[in-house]
Scaffold this motif. Structure first.
Motif, PDB file in Angstrom:
ATOM      1  N   PHE A 197       4.143  11.563  -0.644  1.00 51.33           N
ATOM      2  CA  PHE A 197       5.428  11.247  -1.269  1.00 51.33           C
ATOM      3  C   PHE A 197       5.363   9.844  -1.865  1.00 51.33           C
ATOM      4  CE2 PHE A 197       7.978  14.810  -0.064  1.00 51.33           C
ATOM      5  CZ  PHE A 197       7.415  15.293   1.103  1.00 51.33           C
ATOM      6  N   PHE A 198       5.982   9.676  -3.015  1.00 46.35           N
ATOM      7  CA  PHE A 198       5.979   8.394  -3.705  1.00 46.35           C
ATOM      8  C   PHE A 198       7.382   8.061  -4.181  1.00 46.35           C
ATOM      9  CE2 PHE A 198       1.436   7.727  -4.157  1.00 46.35           C
ATOM     10  CZ  PHE A 198       0.919   9.009  -4.114  1.00 46.35           C
ATOM     11  N   GLU A 199       7.573   6.765  -4.466  1.00 48.28           N
ATOM     12  CA  GLU A 199       8.757   6.356  -5.226  1.00 48.28           C
ATOM     13  C   GLU A 199       8.224   5.756  -6.530  1.00 48.28           C
ATOM     14  OE1 GLU A 199      12.315   5.274  -3.318  1.00 48.28           O
ATOM     15  OE2 GLU A 199      12.402   3.386  -4.396  1.00 48.28           O
ATOM     16  N   VAL A 200       8.493   6.422  -7.641  1.00 51.22           N
ATOM     17  CA  VAL A 200       7.912   6.025  -8.924  1.00 51.22           C
ATOM     18  C   VAL A 200       9.009   5.687  -9.914  1.00 51.22           C
ATOM     19  CG1 VAL A 200       5.788   7.365  -8.658  1.00 51.22           C
ATOM     20  CG2 VAL A 200       7.779   8.440  -9.673  1.00 51.22           C
TER      21      VAL A 200
ATOM     22  N   LEU B 198      12.308  14.843  -6.263  1.00 60.40           N
ATOM     23  CA  LEU B 198      13.118  15.118  -5.079  1.00 60.40           C
ATOM     24  C   LEU B 198      14.487  14.458  -5.159  1.00 60.40           C
ATOM     25  CD1 LEU B 198      10.457  14.670  -2.278  1.00 60.40           C
ATOM     26  CD2 LEU B 198      11.224  16.749  -3.366  1.00 60.40           C
ATOM     27  N   ALA B 199      14.531  13.184  -5.428  1.00 59.31           N
ATOM     28  CA  ALA B 199      15.815  12.475  -5.431  1.00 59.31           C
ATOM     29  C   ALA B 199      15.694  11.215  -6.275  1.00 59.31           C
ATOM     30  CB  ALA B 199      16.225  12.121  -4.004  1.00 59.31           C
TER      31      ALA B 199
ATOM     32  N   THR C  37      16.646   7.555  -6.842  1.00 60.77           N
ATOM     33  CA  THR C  37      17.063   6.547  -5.863  1.00 60.77           C
ATOM     34  C   THR C  37      17.742   5.342  -6.507  1.00 60.77           C
ATOM     35  OG1 THR C  37      14.789   5.732  -5.930  1.00 60.77           O
ATOM     36  CG2 THR C  37      15.385   7.144  -4.087  1.00 60.77           C
TER      37      THR C  37
ATOM     38  N   LEU D 138       5.419   6.847   0.513  1.00 59.86           N
ATOM     39  CA  LEU D 138       6.421   7.065   1.549  1.00 59.86           C
ATOM     40  C   LEU D 138       5.887   8.000   2.620  1.00 59.86           C
ATOM     41  CD1 LEU D 138       9.328   7.663  -0.942  1.00 59.86           C
ATOM     42  CD2 LEU D 138       9.076   5.651   0.499  1.00 59.86           C
TER      43      LEU D 138
ATOM     44  N   LYS E  20       5.303   2.862  -4.669  1.00 62.07           N
ATOM     45  CA  LYS E  20       5.522   2.826  -3.220  1.00 62.07           C
ATOM     46  C   LYS E  20       5.215   4.215  -2.648  1.00 62.07           C
ATOM     47  CE  LYS E  20       9.294   1.724  -0.025  1.00 62.07           C
ATOM     48  NZ  LYS E  20       8.810   0.635   0.817  1.00 62.07           N
TER      49      LYS E  20
ATOM     50  N   ARG F  42      12.063   9.659  -6.059  1.00 65.11           N
ATOM     51  CA  ARG F  42      11.106  10.048  -5.033  1.00 65.11           C
ATOM     52  C   ARG F  42      10.463  11.357  -5.485  1.00 65.11           C
ATOM     53  NH1 ARG F  42      12.857   7.391   0.631  1.00 65.11           N
ATOM     54  NH2 ARG F  42      13.240   5.399  -0.381  1.00 65.11           N
TER      55      ARG F  42
END
Lengths: 183, 134
Positions: A2-5, A48-49, A51, B24, B22, A77
């Motif tokens: 999982f990443f936040e991009v 997914l979401a 943010t 997760l 980042k 995300r």
């Protein structure tokens, strides 16, 4: 993984919606709707979401009809698998050729019988793969696997994976819980 | 197959964009997806109708495979000197021995990295303690 991009998307607003000032809320609602329909991209994985909203650009009129495009930059995300990564999945189908695992939003991670070299196929009502140490891979079992390769399917906007358990610390694991969502 | 032939997470070759992004852990994703699901529960009688299949499958997955339940525990795990991707793999899979950790994340032992077996073992012990006492 999982990443936040950080992503950038152009949100098109039809001229029929421009009879009053376009609100940020309306642009964001369009963005979320577009992302829902887009589902995933080859570059960034499954969405997914959202943010954080970073910026909404000034509207650029596209054509004579007055349709306008706003460039929106935001963080999101996502889930994207990579070759060489170790993941956990749940067995959803077994045949003599191998096993299909589901792993998060990915429904098809194929673990070929060739990549379970220490396991033997046991046919029957509840088929399974079994090794000499009586470690069993059957439907519903959690398997820790290595991602050998990843493929993007543009038609369905999905990823598929090729998996292997032919290495140390890979194979079935016992973890509590079921795969059903506890509501 | 994926157009990026040289991608290999075992060598931390995941592309510039994802090295900077980042990463997760499952438990961190579980927190945000559960929070979103709770918001939908307050707004609707049938929240599952409001979410996509991707959301539903991801929520199922991270709820089942989260190893840490406490957000403070998750923050402690993040203090180690590893790449984000490596840290998240260890946090998700919770290896018990140094050999397991190296098998799961081969890149922590590549030449030039400062992590010898003792350092990795200390880290695994700390991670285990954080998990036990969260």
């Amino acid at each position: 993984m999982f990443f936040e991009v950080e992503l950038q998307r152009d949100v098109k607003i039809n001229a029929t919606n421009l009879d009053k000032p376009v609100s940020r809320r309306f642009i964001l609602a369009c963005l979320l709707d577009n992302l829902f329909k887009e589902k995933a991209s080859e570059d960034h994985g499954y969405f997914l979401a959202v943010t954080r909203l970073k910026s909404i650009g000034k509207g650029n009129v596209m054509d004579e009809s007055g349709n306008t495009v706003f460039t929106v930059v935001f963080t999101c995300r996502t889930f994207k698998p990579f070759p060489g990564e170790e993941l956990q999945g749940v067995v959803r189908y077994i045949s003599q050729h191998g096993v299909l695992l589901k792993c998060g939003p990915v429904s098809n991670a194929f673990l070929s019988a060739w990549k379970m070299s220490k396991y033997q196929y046991i046919p029957g009502k509840k088929p399974a793969f079994l090794n000499n140490e009586l470690s069993k891979i059957e439907k519903g079992v959690v398997v820790c696997f290595l991602v050998l390769a990843v493929r993007w399917i543009n038609a369905s906007r999905d990823f598929e994976m090729l998996a292997s358990v032919d290495a140390d610390s890979l194979g079935p694991v016992s973890l509590p819980g079921s795969d059903e969502l506890e509501l | 197959m994926s157009g990026e032939e040289e991608e290999n997470a075992a060598e931390l070759k995941i592309g510039e964009e994802f090295l900077k992004a980042k990463c997760l852990m499952n438990c961190e994703v579980a927190l945000i997806l559960e929070h979103k699901y709770e918001q939908l529960q307050q707004m609707s009688d049938d929240p599952m109708n409001q979410v996509s299949q991707v959301f539903e499958k991801s929520l199922q997955y991270v709820k089942r495979f989260s190893r840490y339940k406490n957000p403070d525990a998750v923050r402690q795990v993040r203090e180690y000197q590893l790449a984000e991707f490596e840290l998240c793999v260890l946090g998700n899979l919770c290896p018990e021995t140094v050999e397991e950790a190296i098998a799961m994340v081969p890149s922590i032992k590549t030449k030039g990295r400062a992590h010898d077996d003792d350092a990795i073992e200390r880290m695994l012990n700390d991670l285990s303690l954080i998990k036990k006492f969260e």
